[in-house]
Write an enzyme that holds these catalytic residues in place. Sequence first.
Site, mmCIF file in Angstrom:
data_model
loop_
_atom_site.group_PDB
_atom_site.id
_atom_site.type_symbol
_atom_site.label_atom_id
_atom_site.label_comp_id
_atom_site.label_asym_id
_atom_site.label_seq_id
_atom_site.Cartn_x
_atom_site.Cartn_y
_atom_site.Cartn_z
ATOM 1 N N GLY A 48 0.833 -1.190 0.000
ATOM 2 C CA GLY A 48 0.000 0.000 0.000
ATOM 3 C C GLY A 48 0.865 1.236 0.000
ATOM 4 N N GLN A 53 2.841 9.986 1.433
ATOM 5 C CA GLN A 53 4.150 9.325 1.328
ATOM 6 C C GLN A 53 4.895 9.709 0.057
ATOM 7 O OE1 GLN A 53 2.490 5.176 2.254
ATOM 8 N NE2 GLN A 53 4.522 5.181 3.159
ATOM 9 N N CYS A 101 6.918 0.068 6.649
ATOM 10 C CA CYS A 101 6.382 1.237 5.958
ATOM 11 C C CYS A 101 7.453 1.771 5.023
ATOM 12 C CB CYS A 101 5.993 2.303 6.983
ATOM 13 S SG CYS A 101 5.271 3.767 6.238
ATOM 14 N N LEU A 102 7.059 2.120 3.795
ATOM 15 C CA LEU A 102 8.014 2.644 2.819
ATOM 16 C C LEU A 102 8.621 3.975 3.279
ATOM 17 C CD1 LEU A 102 6.091 1.879 -0.486
ATOM 18 C CD2 LEU A 102 7.935 0.560 0.549
ATOM 19 N N HIS A 143 -3.569 0.785 8.037
ATOM 20 C CA HIS A 143 -2.253 1.426 7.954
ATOM 21 C C HIS A 143 -2.293 2.627 6.996
ATOM 22 C CE1 HIS A 143 2.344 1.039 7.690
ATOM 23 N NE2 HIS A 143 2.044 1.908 6.729
ATOM 24 N N GLU A 144 -2.889 2.421 5.811
ATOM 25 C CA GLU A 144 -2.908 3.502 4.802
ATOM 26 C C GLU A 144 -3.828 4.641 5.228
ATOM 27 O OE1 GLU A 144 -0.562 3.384 2.822
ATOM 28 O OE2 GLU A 144 -0.119 1.262 3.095
ATOM 29 N N HIS A 147 -2.181 6.925 7.539
ATOM 30 C CA HIS A 147 -1.313 7.894 6.855
ATOM 31 C C HIS A 147 -2.083 9.144 6.438
ATOM 32 C CE1 HIS A 147 2.614 6.114 6.456
ATOM 33 N NE2 HIS A 147 2.177 5.006 5.883
HETATM 34 NI NI NI Z 1 3.173 3.192 5.562
#
Ligand code: NI
Length: 177
Positions: A48, A53, A101-102, A143-144, A147
């Site tokens: 995701g 991000q 997480c990226l 999670h997304e 964000h």
């Molecule tokens: Ni993330």
Amino acid sequence: MRVLPRTKFGNPILRKKAKSVPVKTIRMPSFQRLINQMFFTMKWIGVGLAAPQIGKSIQSAVIEVKPIRLRPNVVPFPKTVIVNPKITQYSKKQILDWEGCLSLPGVRGMVPRAESIKVKYLDEKGKPHSETIKGFPARVFQHEIDHLNGLVYVDRMKDMKTLMTESEYKERVLKKK
Ligand code: NI
């Protein structure tokens, strides 16, 4: 197509509540291009990616679950675009599982999440959806959507001692699964 530059932990954009997207904006070619670039950016490395991000503080995220290096045994979940999502219900039951997480590369930790959620969102055509999502995809949605509200997974961790590098994770967790 190019991989978009990613924002990392410490960047204030990850701590802001993202702005909602008007339906007419969703149908614009520039938005469609952004969505395609977001899918391309997370290909092979993530499940995701939320717009903050990649430096855009708007209520949009892309999700696609397929087996990756650090998560070889997941059940696939199809490409999904979520715009202006709202979680309307959380199951009482929570599951503890690993997340990365990226925006915080190279690190993973255990995060409790509701096992299932009810979520409302608009898709890439602006069409409204109201769905119940269960299991690992429910974790990815939570999670997304965090964000988009200025939260990151470490905020949700109950035991910070589980935070570890990917190489330690591969050694200590993945090999034992
Ligand atoms: Ni993330």
